[in-house]
Design an enzyme around this catalytic site. Structure first.
Site, PDB file in Angstrom:
ATOM      1  N   SER A 160      59.585  43.395  35.160  1.00 44.78           N
ATOM      2  CA  SER A 160      60.408  42.554  34.303  1.00 44.78           C
ATOM      3  C   SER A 160      61.900  42.849  34.540  1.00 44.78           C
ATOM      4  CB  SER A 160      60.004  42.751  32.837  1.00 44.78           C
ATOM      5  OG  SER A 160      60.582  41.771  31.999  1.00 44.78           O
ATOM      6  N   ARG A 178      61.454  39.137  18.311  1.00 45.59           N
ATOM      7  CA  ARG A 178      60.347  39.839  18.963  1.00 45.59           C
ATOM      8  C   ARG A 178      59.072  39.001  18.926  1.00 45.59           C
ATOM      9  NH1 ARG A 178      59.341  43.566  22.855  1.00 45.59           N
ATOM     10  NH2 ARG A 178      57.669  45.006  22.296  1.00 45.59           N
ATOM     11  N   ASP A 183      51.413  34.747  34.399  1.00 46.00           N
ATOM     12  CA  ASP A 183      52.729  35.062  33.832  1.00 46.00           C
ATOM     13  C   ASP A 183      53.495  33.792  33.479  1.00 46.00           C
ATOM     14  OD1 ASP A 183      55.165  36.202  33.128  1.00 46.00           O
ATOM     15  OD2 ASP A 183      55.207  37.575  34.833  1.00 46.00           O
ATOM     16  N   HIS A 205      52.636  38.179  31.271  1.00 47.03           N
ATOM     17  CA  HIS A 205      53.696  39.078  31.729  1.00 47.03           C
ATOM     18  C   HIS A 205      53.387  40.536  31.378  1.00 47.03           C
ATOM     19  CE1 HIS A 205      57.694  39.969  33.147  1.00 47.03           C
ATOM     20  NE2 HIS A 205      58.042  40.528  32.008  1.00 47.03           N
ATOM     21  N   ASP A 206      52.705  40.755  30.281  1.00 48.16           N
ATOM     22  CA  ASP A 206      52.363  42.117  29.862  1.00 48.16           C
ATOM     23  C   ASP A 206      51.386  42.813  30.801  1.00 48.16           C
ATOM     24  OD1 ASP A 206      53.950  42.641  27.703  1.00 48.16           O
ATOM     25  OD2 ASP A 206      52.417  42.276  26.182  1.00 48.16           O
TER      26      ASP A 206
END
Length: 383
Positions: A158, A227, A323, A356-357
């Site tokens: 990232s 968040r 992603d 993405h994680d």
């Protein structure tokens, strides 16, 4: 400056003064930081020749604690425990792994919550805008202090991947390899749009107080909402179905709950928002998301394409099939541009549903290819 003794480099949480009034850090913007401290941690032992170091660059809300429970007296888990440690892909029996908190952060390095030497008060929004290139220049000063002239590799995911690519273009002779996971040399417009909505949630919280909220609870609602949106971009539709589906939280009739938290996925987002509020500074969130927006490998280098010609290190660009935030075409573009410029680059795709994680939660999928890539660097360097 004399290098720090090798015997001291097996520890946790250290601090280095990498800029002083007599040697300030000049940023890409032209602004100057007269005093910069970097918080960093070291895992593994640096060789006497200081030639076995790997630099790990962290993501948006990460920190220097890349590996946890590394020592018996360290109970805190690290954010990349699957990657760093004895016998793992970043093998600390073999490599000295270094990770520093970025400038602009809030985990020990100089950032907006730090004292402004001109006023004695926290910088707040008086802190200058920083970019990944600025972060890399500060890290280079840290490595100079450690007496490390050349790295085995720079690796990150990232925002960390952005720093890794910036390292390769800014200091092309200081590493053998670069591993960029779920990143790119510039952010695409949809991701910039996501970041802007997150920042507006913070900026429009009435408790933001123009960025000078220190000593008060601060913009907790705005940061939590930011968040929550961020977490949506880190996941995929596929992973949301697998983990939450349309499950309702607790007993009772969902139709009678109105706008109270009803679905498990809603509960998850609220939980993640509250967790970040407890450990992260809202101003740092603003500055680091803006740093991602401003990442442009080509700035000041002729063109985006030309900048990839500066890269001399071998590049491993890792994409993630699912992603949303950094689609895999971005990593494929990095490989194409490096190769077009005559460099060496290869592409690896993580077949993970976690979005993405995945670079955090599914690292074992790419552990062996990364181990092989690092092995190939040593063979190439010794040839």
């Amino acid at each position: 400056m004399a290098a720090i003794p090798v015997s001291t480099l097996l520890t946790c949480r250290l601090y280095a003064q990498v800029a002083t009034p007599s040697d300030p850090l000049v940023l890409e913007s032209g602004r100057v930081l007269k005093s910069v401290t970097l918080c960093y941690e070291v895992f593994g032992r640096l060789s006497p020749e200081r030639d076995n170091a790997i630099l790990v660059c962290h993501a948006l809300t990460g920190d220097s604690h890349v590996a946890g429970r590394y020592r018996a007296d360290d109970p805190k888990p690290g954010w990349w425990d699957d990657a760093v440690g004895p016998g793992k892909a970043l093998d600390t029996d073999r490599y000295c792994v270094i990770c520093s908190n970025v400038i602009g952060g809030c985990q020990g390095s100089t950032g907006p919550s730090s004292a402004n030497p001109d006023t004695g008060r926290p910088y707040g929004l008086d802190f200058p805008i920083v970019t990944p290139r600025d972060m890399v220049r500060a890290q280079a000063r840290l490595l100079d202090q450690l007496g490390i002239r050349r790295l085995v590799a720079v690796i990150g995911g990232s925002l960390g991947a952005m720093q890794a690519l910036e390292w390769a273009a800014t200091y092309p002779n200081r590493m053998q390899g670069v591993i960029s996971i779920g990143g790119a040399g510039r952010l695409h417009p949809q991701a910039i749009a996501f970041n802007e909505v997150q920042r507006q949630a913070i900026l429009n919280d009435p408790d933001f107080r123009g960025g000078q909220y220190y000593g008060t609870p601060g913009p907790v609602r705005g940061l939590a909402i930011a968040r929550m949106l961020g977490m949506i971009t880190y996941r995929s539709d596929e992973s949301m179905w697998a983990q939450f589906g349309r499950d309702v939280r607790g007993p009772g009739n969902a139709l009678q709950r109105g706008f109270d938290v009803t679905f498990q996925v809603e509960s998850y987002l609220h939980y993640q928002g509250q967790k970040l509020v407890e450990r992260f500074d809202a101003n740092s969130y603003l500055y680091l998301t803006r740093a991602m927006d401003l990442m442009d490998l080509g700035r000041g280098r002729g063109s985006y394409e030309a900048a990839h010609g500066l890269i001399k290190a071998r590049v491993l660009a890792v994409g993630i099939r699912s992603d949303l935030l950094f689609p895999s075409y971005l990593q494929q573009e990095t490989v194409r541009l490096v190769r077009a410029a005559g460099g060496h680059a290869e592409y690896l795709e993580m077949d993970s549903p976690w979005g993405h994680d995945a670079f955090l939660v599914d690292f074992p999928l790419i552990a062996e290819p990364i181990r092989r890539f690092l092995d190939s660097l040593e063979r190439t360097d010794g040839a």
